[in-house]
Scaffold this motif. Structure first.
Motif, PDB file in Angstrom:
ATOM      1  N   HIS A   7      37.588  41.283  36.128  1.00  0.00           N
ATOM      2  CA  HIS A   7      37.781  41.541  37.563  1.00  0.00           C
ATOM      3  C   HIS A   7      38.341  40.289  38.208  1.00  0.00           C
ATOM      4  CE1 HIS A   7      37.138  43.152  41.573  1.00  0.00           C
ATOM      5  NE2 HIS A   7      36.508  42.038  41.903  1.00  0.00           N
ATOM      6  N   GLN A   8      39.481  40.426  38.889  1.00  0.00           N
ATOM      7  CA  GLN A   8      40.147  39.296  39.534  1.00  0.00           C
ATOM      8  C   GLN A   8      40.389  38.136  38.564  1.00  0.00           C
ATOM      9  OE1 GLN A   8      41.527  39.580  42.260  1.00  0.00           O
ATOM     10  NE2 GLN A   8      40.388  40.862  43.685  1.00  0.00           N
ATOM     11  N   GLU A  10      38.616  37.191  36.094  1.00  0.00           N
ATOM     12  CA  GLU A  10      37.391  36.612  35.543  1.00  0.00           C
ATOM     13  C   GLU A  10      36.748  37.593  34.578  1.00  0.00           C
ATOM     14  OE1 GLU A  10      36.347  33.517  36.075  1.00  0.00           O
ATOM     15  OE2 GLU A  10      38.067  33.142  37.388  1.00  0.00           O
ATOM     16  N   ASP A  47      48.912  42.687  37.528  1.00  0.00           N
ATOM     17  CA  ASP A  47      49.539  43.319  38.691  1.00  0.00           C
ATOM     18  C   ASP A  47      51.046  43.472  38.495  1.00  0.00           C
ATOM     19  OD1 ASP A  47      47.171  43.630  40.114  1.00  0.00           O
ATOM     20  OD2 ASP A  47      47.297  41.645  41.015  1.00  0.00           O
ATOM     21  N   ARG A  63      44.837  46.734  37.456  1.00  0.00           N
ATOM     22  CA  ARG A  63      45.188  45.792  38.520  1.00  0.00           C
ATOM     23  C   ARG A  63      44.029  44.840  38.743  1.00  0.00           C
ATOM     24  NH1 ARG A  63      49.875  46.725  41.148  1.00  0.00           N
ATOM     25  NH2 ARG A  63      50.894  48.737  40.789  1.00  0.00           N
ATOM     26  N   SER A  64      44.343  43.684  39.307  1.00  0.00           N
ATOM     27  CA  SER A  64      43.364  42.603  39.389  1.00  0.00           C
ATOM     28  C   SER A  64      42.131  42.963  40.208  1.00  0.00           C
ATOM     29  CB  SER A  64      44.021  41.348  39.969  1.00  0.00           C
ATOM     30  OG  SER A  64      44.567  41.613  41.248  1.00  0.00           O
ATOM     31  N   GLU A  65      42.280  43.830  41.221  1.00  0.00           N
ATOM     32  CA  GLU A  65      41.121  44.152  42.055  1.00  0.00           C
ATOM     33  C   GLU A  65      40.189  45.156  41.392  1.00  0.00           C
ATOM     34  OE1 GLU A  65      44.325  47.128  43.366  1.00  0.00           O
ATOM     35  OE2 GLU A  65      44.212  45.001  42.824  1.00  0.00           O
ATOM     36  N   SER A  67      37.841  46.708  38.156  1.00  0.00           N
ATOM     37  CA  SER A  67      36.939  46.207  37.118  1.00  0.00           C
ATOM     38  C   SER A  67      37.230  46.976  35.838  1.00  0.00           C
ATOM     39  CB  SER A  67      35.480  46.387  37.535  1.00  0.00           C
ATOM     40  OG  SER A  67      35.187  45.582  38.671  1.00  0.00           O
TER      41      SER A  67
END
Length: 387
Positions: A7-8, A10, A47, A63-65, A67
């Motif tokens: 997630h993001q 990480e 992304d 996508r990064s946002e 999970s």
């Protein structure tokens, strides 16, 4: 169950629900999952890739946002079936699967989509139709390499090198090493491998490369030209045309144009080697098109998820052929598993570490510079947390 969630950018180990198999799906207990270069890239550049995937008709790339549980290279044991399954394999049977599932009419890439959690977890869902039993005698570590070896097999088939062609592999990470294995398994006699890392050059030798180079010391392109069949300068091509015409026009009654056509058909006219770009970072296509001999066929295998640029005029003047490859088909996946089982490819040198789920985040950080590693596998039941 425990799973590694991205997630993001990480990575962290979380407790999540065990997935439930739907229609035509199988629940597998993950025994091994491979860390792929695509996973390393997707963590940071998902992304950009999602935008490209959407443009070509797949709008569910991670996508990064979101999970996302990564992991598309895996071997597991059958645990349970969803509705409408044939139930061919008994519980506990070791299987591998193409990493894709279908919800309704929509396909999703396992481990690269929020809608298809991957195998960095204790359990994963697979499509029964895409699943294949692991033959007797094949180790879990070897079976886990079916997917990346299938990528390499597809790339070699798309590159279509002949046995007498010289193949050049740029980059000896996991996918480059897999390409070397498949080139030798399909009978290519001369494989030149180039990599900055001494450790990876050693692995290239172990998997069958005939000539292994450090590009800071020796040019792979000079080595190719030394094979005696390839041209590095356009002037040499022009000279060959003049020499050929001078000879043919002085032979009475010889239809010189037909001779030229016949020579081209038989492969007697100048051509280049088959080059496999297996690095996948910005600048590599420019590097290869600049260095490769005339009329080379360049197969882009490395997955670069960032924008890049190269000089088309360079490729045009050298009459280069660019082929981009993606994935494999089910038959290639099946054939790859059979090649592993039959001993046609020895994947043992590729596995350089097996870690547990707690070590995945540190492994991602280390693999950016760990030059002695090739394929790192995850054992969800394992306790090893460091490389």
């Amino acid at each position: 169950m425990r799973a590694v969630v991205c997630h993001q950018g990480e990575l962290g180990v979380r407790e999540v629900k065990v997935p439930q198999p739907g229609k035509g799906e199988v629940l597998l207990r993950v025994r091994r999952a491979g860390i792929c270069g695509s996973d390393l890239h997707a963590r940071l550049h998902g992304d950009e890739t999602a935008d490209v995937a959407a443009a070509v008709g797949y709008d569910a790339f991670m996508r990064s946002e979101q999970s996302v549980i990564l992991g598309h290279e895996f071997v597991g044991e059958v645990v349970a079936y969803g509705p409408k399954c044939r139930k061919k394999w008994a519980p506990g049977t070791a299987v591998v699967s193409l990493p894709m599932v279908r919800h309704g009419s929509g396909p999703h890439l396992t481990g690269l989509s929020e809608h298809a959690p991957g195998a960095y977890a204790e359990f994963v869902i697979a499509s029964e139709d895409m699943t294949m039993e692991v033959p007797q005698g094949v180790s879990l570590d070897a079976a886990a390499l079916t997917e990346p070896l299938a990528v390499a097999y597809h790339a070699v088939r798309r590159g279509a090198p002949g046995r007498r062609d010289v193949a050049v592999v740029i980059g000896c990470g996991p996918i480059g090493l897999a390409v070397i294995l498949m080139l030798k398994a399909t009978g290519v006699r001369t494989v030149i491998a180039s990599d900055l890392s001494a450790g990876r050059r050693d692995l290239a030798r172990r998997v069958g490369a005939d000539i292994v180079l450090d590009p800071t010391v020796d040019s792979p392109w000079e080595q190719v030209v030394e094979q005696g069949r390839y041209l590095s300068r356009v002037s040499d091509l022009f000279t060959a045309a003049f020499d050929g015409m001078r000879t043919l026009r002085r032979i009475p009654l010889v239809p010189w144009a037909k001779v030229f056509h016949l020579a081209d058909k038989l492969g007697a006219t100048p051509k280049g080697p088959v080059v496999f770009e297996c690095v996948g970072v910005p600048g590599m296509i420019e590097h290869v098109t600049t260095g490769a001999p005339l009329r080379s066929r360049i197969v882009v295998v490395g997955v670069c998820m960032e924008s890049d640029a190269f000089r088309p005029a360079m490729a045009i003047n050298k009459e280069l052929e660019l082929r981009f490859v993606f994935g494999y088909d089910p038959a290639e996946f099946h054939d790859t598993l059979a090649m592993i089982a039959d001993g046609d490819v020895d994947v043992r040198p590729l596995v350089t570490a097996v870690i547990g789920l707690d070590g995945v985040a540190a492994a991602f950080d280390a693999l950016g510079s760990a030059e002695h590693h090739a394929k790192v596998l995850i054992d969800p039941a394992g306790e090893v947390s460091t490389l």
